[in-house]
Motif scaffolding. Structure first.
Motif, short mmCIF file in Angstrom:
data_model
loop_
_atom_site.label_atom_id
_atom_site.label_comp_id
_atom_site.label_asym_id
_atom_site.label_seq_id
_atom_site.Cartn_x
_atom_site.Cartn_y
_atom_site.Cartn_z
N GLN A 1 44.95 43.63 52.63
CA GLN A 1 43.50 43.65 52.79
C GLN A 1 42.78 43.07 51.58
O GLN A 1 41.73 42.43 51.72
CB GLN A 1 43.04 45.08 53.09
CG GLN A 1 43.45 45.51 54.51
CD GLN A 1 43.16 46.97 54.82
OE1 GLN A 1 43.23 47.83 53.93
NE2 GLN A 1 42.87 47.27 56.08
N LEU B 1 38.26 35.55 51.86
CA LEU B 1 37.01 35.31 52.60
C LEU B 1 35.82 35.24 51.64
O LEU B 1 34.91 34.43 51.86
CB LEU B 1 36.81 36.39 53.66
CG LEU B 1 37.83 36.34 54.81
CD1 LEU B 1 37.54 37.43 55.84
CD2 LEU B 1 37.82 34.96 55.50
N PHE C 1 44.74 41.09 59.60
CA PHE C 1 44.14 39.86 60.11
C PHE C 1 42.63 40.02 60.15
O PHE C 1 42.13 41.12 60.41
CB PHE C 1 44.65 39.57 61.53
CG PHE C 1 43.94 38.43 62.19
CD1 PHE C 1 44.16 37.12 61.79
CD2 PHE C 1 43.00 38.66 63.20
CE1 PHE C 1 43.49 36.07 62.39
CE2 PHE C 1 42.33 37.62 63.81
CZ PHE C 1 42.57 36.31 63.40
N ALA C 2 41.92 38.91 59.91
CA ALA C 2 40.47 38.89 60.10
C ALA C 2 40.05 37.49 60.52
O ALA C 2 40.55 36.50 59.98
CB ALA C 2 39.74 39.29 58.83
N ARG C 3 39.14 37.43 61.51
CA ARG C 3 38.56 36.14 61.93
C ARG C 3 37.06 36.22 61.72
O ARG C 3 36.40 37.09 62.30
CB ARG C 3 38.89 35.86 63.40
CG ARG C 3 38.28 34.56 63.93
CD ARG C 3 38.92 34.08 65.23
NE ARG C 3 38.86 35.06 66.30
CZ ARG C 3 37.98 35.01 67.31
NH1 ARG C 3 37.08 34.06 67.39
NH2 ARG C 3 38.00 35.95 68.24
N GLU C 4 36.53 35.33 60.90
CA GLU C 4 35.10 35.35 60.62
C GLU C 4 34.28 34.97 61.85
O GLU C 4 34.74 34.20 62.71
CB GLU C 4 34.78 34.38 59.48
CG GLU C 4 35.32 34.85 58.14
CD GLU C 4 34.79 33.98 57.01
OE1 GLU C 4 34.03 34.49 56.18
OE2 GLU C 4 35.14 32.79 56.97
#
Lengths: 142, 142, 142, 142
Positions: B9, B16, B41-44
């Motif tokens: 994280q 980001l 996971f992260a998608r903006e």
């Protein structure tokens, strides 16, 4: 209305804090948008390797069928042959256990959360904690 | 040594933040463990739908071949027929563009980060910012 | 004899008009040619995301086995292990619920219609309304 | 804002009427929603069997990458090794030829149309005719 990354991260962090507060087993939590595409994901240390796939299959199954996986799991018990064929027809993108919950804002489905790692009941409880914290699913579905 | 969710994280949030500081296009960032399984996971908001798949293919490709995708992309240019056959043989779990970076701790590979959304150079720059913030890849690889 | 786009569109528009007249849930309707390739498709507003895949699996399953899915679903109940292996062997191109109906002209199979969204009985009823309107399946099968 | 079945059918019927007016080869036309799920489809009599898959891969590729396939096809020429790996990584859900066009309403992507059957230029021309008739893509993209 669409699901933001910030909202998805609130769902995940709250779901995991709730899991720790009730001593759940290590969880994987995924948040999908309304089209079933991943927005955010986290797998706790010690969660086993399939937890991502199962969590995603719960969330995608809820979106694909338009019902939480608690409902789908009940239906599948009554008609296993059909639901097993659906499971294959949709490429495994469904899992018949509680823990896949639609995300609703003002009555519109804007995504789904899926959790795997403990019992289905516990997984779903953590998902609901996350949804409440993010301000979703405030209306009682008909 | 293994990759924790907390470290993953940190990698994502720093990558980001770095992306926003340099006005990158919306990104997707995935962190995989040493076995190639997703940790976080992260998608903006605004990132297109394939960004998850491409980010994951970069990270998995780096792990699968044992080199960052910057190196793999160079090799693939010189021998496209072989690397295209690899791409199919491994079920699409590789993408030939910078942005897939191995995570090393004390010389041991403990995972990989994959980023997609802007140019390969920008994606990789954000990945490296995340790795530095989390304290990884401090040694210069030979 | 082959199935034209015009005939497929008549089947779909009539099936959907019939669905509205009986207040069915939102449906997806697909028409395949004799080789199982899509000729026309429509998904009503509000139908969930898997409805296309399930409708297509019903139509393809009927063509692939040479019987309407009402018949196949009955058979699958009596021999679930075999039919589940078939489901996997054919890549999920079958769904064991009414609503997949062969299209016959002068006794020859020229395609199939598949519908998903409401109960299997309702889905099939809408499919039959579409087939009648397009002038197919006038003979009673033996 | 979301794409209705009525709008999708207007796109398809106008695209096909335009195709006939310019004596195009038989076409397949698919309309996907913002998440890449099928809303409507039609394949003209005489169109070959892969036209559905290619049309859908154009539409899905545009959505997945966030650009029309005319743009993607140009980029792929300059970096074929990367885009071929993307093609495999996304399960074939992309096709590098004009004819996959994003559907925009008030600047928001609400879906995509994909057409296959004639040259890429002709396919795209028919798609644009359909989009104009349905009132989409009125603003000039930056």
């Amino acid at each position: 209305m669409s699901l933001t990354l910030a909202a998805a991260q609130t769902i995940i962090s709250t779901a995991l804090a709730h899991a720790r507060s009730r001593s759940a087993k290590p969880l994987a939590v995924v948040v999908l948008d309304a089209g079933g595409h991943p927005v955010a994901f986290a797998r706790e240390d010690g969660a086993s390797l399939f937890r991502h796939d199962i969590a995603r299959a719960k969330a995608m199954g809820a979106l694909g069928m338009g019902d939480d996986t608690r409902v789908l799991a009940e239906r599948a018990k009554g008609n296993p042959v059909f639901f097993q064929s659906v499971s294959v027809a949709v490429g495994g993108n469904i899992a018949f256990s509680p823990g896949g919950v639609l995300i609703r804002e003002a009555g519109t489905i804007i995504g789904a959360v899926g959790i795997s790692g403990d019992t289905g009941d516990c997984d779903e409880d953590c998902a609901l904690a996350g949804l409440r914290a993010a301000g979703f699913n405030q209306e009682i579905p008909a």
